[in-house]
Each structure stands twice: as structure tokens, then as C-alpha cells.
Design a protein around this motif. Sequence first.
Motif, PDB file in Angstrom:
ATOM      1  N   ASP A 334       0.869  -1.162  -0.079  1.00  0.00           N
ATOM      2  CA  ASP A 334      -0.183   0.158   0.011  1.00  0.00           C
ATOM      3  C   ASP A 334       0.868   1.205   0.002  1.00  0.00           C
ATOM      4  O   ASP A 334       0.292   2.294  -0.566  1.00  0.00           O
ATOM      5  N   LYS A 383      -6.930  -3.307  -5.886  1.00  0.00           N
ATOM      6  CA  LYS A 383      -6.258  -3.341  -4.955  1.00  0.00           C
ATOM      7  C   LYS A 383      -4.773  -3.892  -5.151  1.00  0.00           C
ATOM      8  O   LYS A 383      -4.396  -4.746  -5.806  1.00  0.00           O
ATOM      9  N   SER A 387      -5.660  -6.901   0.052  1.00  0.00           N
ATOM     10  CA  SER A 387      -6.839  -6.158   0.864  1.00  0.00           C
ATOM     11  C   SER A 387      -8.079  -6.797   0.412  1.00  0.00           C
ATOM     12  O   SER A 387      -8.484  -7.136  -0.911  1.00  0.00           O
ATOM     13  N   SER A 409      -6.839  -7.835  -7.472  1.00  0.00           N
ATOM     14  CA  SER A 409      -5.939  -7.931  -6.603  1.00  0.00           C
ATOM     15  C   SER A 409      -4.903  -8.886  -6.669  1.00  0.00           C
ATOM     16  O   SER A 409      -4.941  -9.656  -7.532  1.00  0.00           O
TER      17      SER A 409
END
Length: 434
Positions: A334, A383, A387, A409
Motif C-alpha cells: 500500500d 487493490k 486487501s 488484486s
Amino acid sequence: MQRDLFVDLLTWKNSPDRKPLVLQGARQVGKTYLLKEFGKKEYHDCLYLNFERNSELAQFFTAKLEPTKIIENLSLYFEQKIQSHSTLLIFDEIQECPCALNSLKYFCEEAPNFHIAAAGSLLGVKLAHTAGFPVGKVNFLNLHPLSFYEFLDAINKNGLRSYLSQINTATPLLEPFHTELLELLKKYMIIGGMPAAVANYAAHRDLIQIREIQDDILKAYNLDFAKHAPQNEIMRISQVWQSIPRQLAKDNNKFIFSVIREGARAREYEIALQWLCEAGLIIKSHNLTKPVLPLPAYGDTNAFKVFMLDTGLLSAMSNVPLKLVASDNQLFADEFKGAITENYVAQVLNSIGKPLYYWTSAATAEVDFIVEDGGDIHPLEVKSGISQRKKSLIEYDKKYQPKILFRASAMNLKHDGKICNLPLYLCAEFAKFV
């Protein structure tokens, strides 16, 4: 190097309604190489004309544009017989010769049996500003940087590509395959899809050499600004281009003009943004005021994001450390705010012909991409890691009740109620899982 667009070129060649072909794409995505390979493999012979390298060629298109006379003169000049059924004529850097570009109309109308393919590094810019271009008299194809699937072919991972192409239900992949594909995707995000970078990696597996190649491509783009852009726009084009990594690194990566320079206003940079779009160097994604058909009618022209044509070039411009490729999860972490990951998905959707849109709800929710397919509208949240947060998708679902919600993701493929967890490497295949 194998390119998927080769199949479309074959379709063009064999079409009874074939017209002269215009192959568009940014500089160094492989247009010339692909057309030459196509000519070598599918025709008896091939005649290559480069209007930038050989300015004399323009003289064959200055008089009355009669296809038979042009062919006769070119045959004499090159001492090569041009056969309508077995010769591929390649007009490269055709934007440098407007009369040659206009001649395509007459080849379509008066000599449709000849096989002509035109290309150019900044052809998109030229076509957008050429009065009287023969719309309806040419076929168009677009060449993008290599996709992740093409990257797998290039590095001899054809089996994995075949495995992916056979998936048609949202059943988790075997974990060893999923893990390997994520590792390869990390490499792809840093290397990107520019043919020179991919070919070098396939041969040497040296990321330092890759970064040098990427830097050279970026320098070439900057030289294009100076050489081909309107003189009064060169500085602004360069400023917009250099600002893109900073734009994408923001928590809210909506394009903000003050990021370019303090006090900058939209009207000052409209032409610069448009030039970069027409050159194929950036991709714009517009905010939707409402996700209903037709999507273009609800796109906010004043609220948009800007992505780069290639994640590898973005990583080079952003100076992303090459050591992250060896890291277990940092590239998807992130802390990078998903900039490269979101750009990757934008690149994928653009390459399969999907206009880019996103949706926001005041300051409470944002869905990264809204994609239309077959008359249905699909929300796609991106993502960067694993997550499982889904607040924005839930809010979107409450408002619009779509058939399915997509979350792309690093997680494996599976259904989570109404949400389809889509591995990033399968983004191009989202329609299979509706």
C-alpha cells in the motif's frame, strides 16, 4: 517477437472488403517490426517505404494521385515488381508525407487489390489535425505495448499463457501457478511491454539493462516533443508528461493542474494533454456523474485521471527500485498507493478497447474503473495487495445493483458472494466471469 495483433493483420489481408490499413500506436511499440514480419511471412515480397528517412519518396506523391502511376514509379525506383496480390506495401512514418496519406483514399477507390499498410510514430497526432482525411476509406488497427500474455510468450512461458486462456469459471488456480504468475506480473510491471525492453529481458534477464532501455525511450519521447509538437506547446507538453508520476502517487490521483506548477489552470494545458493523448503516450479516465449507458454522455470532462501507456516507463520515470522485483510483496504494498498497479489495469483495459471511466460518491467512495461490456456496466475496484476491503463496492452496489462486482488484486480467483476476486493477471478476461 510474437504479437497477438498478427491475427488481426491476417483477417485484414483476407477480408473481401479490405481497404488500406492504418496501424496506429505510440513510438517504439513495434509497429514497423510487426508489419515487416507480417510482410515476410504472409506475402511473396514486401516493399518498405520510410518517408522520414528518405525524403525523396514524397516526390512520387506530389503530382496527381493516380494509384497506377504511383505503383509504376515506385517499381521503377526500387527496381522491384509490385504485384497487387502478393506484395505488401508498407508506408512508414507516413505522417511526414501528407500527400501519401491522402493517396490511401485513391488506392481504396481505384486500386483496392493492392495491399497497403501505413504506420507512423505520431500518426495519431497527424490524423487528428489533417483536414479532409479519407474517413471510411481505410481500416484502422491499434498496436499497444506487449500485454502480460504476450510477455509470457516472449519469455517462453507459453504453457502458463495457455493455462490462463483455458480458465472460464471463477475457481481458484492451483497455488503454485498463482504464486508464479504473481511473481511474473511483478517483473512485467517493472519491465513493461515496450518490445525493446521485453526482448532484452528475454535474452539477458538483466534489469539494469532494462532501465537503461526505458530511459532511452523516455529521452526519445522528449525529443519528439521538441521536434514535432507545436512550438508554443513544447514546454507545457513536457510539464504535463513529467507530472504524471506525481499525479498517480497522490492518495486521490485525480489530475490536478497545480501539481504541474503552482497556479496552473486547465485552459493552459488542454492542448498539451490532447497532444499526449493523440500521440498515444497517455490514457485519460473520466469521472462518471452516473454509471448508466451511454457512458460517454455521463463523463465529466473536467474531472479525470491520466495514466501512462506503459507501466515499465512509469516505473522508470518514478525511479522505482529494481530490487523490489525480488521482494515478496513490496511491489504490491500500500505504501506505493497502488500507482503502478492501477496504471497496469488502465493499460490492460485500454489495450482491449475499453474507454476508461471511474466513479466517486462525494468523499465516501471511489471505484477505480467502470467498464461497459455487452450492454452491461461492471464496477472494477483495484487493490495493490491482498486487501479484502470492499466499502466502495458495497456503496456502489447499494446505489446501482449491478450483476457482479469485480475486485482485482493479488488474491486468487474466487467468488465472495456477489464480488468476484479477480487476480490482476486475469484483468483482460473479466468478461468470462460475469
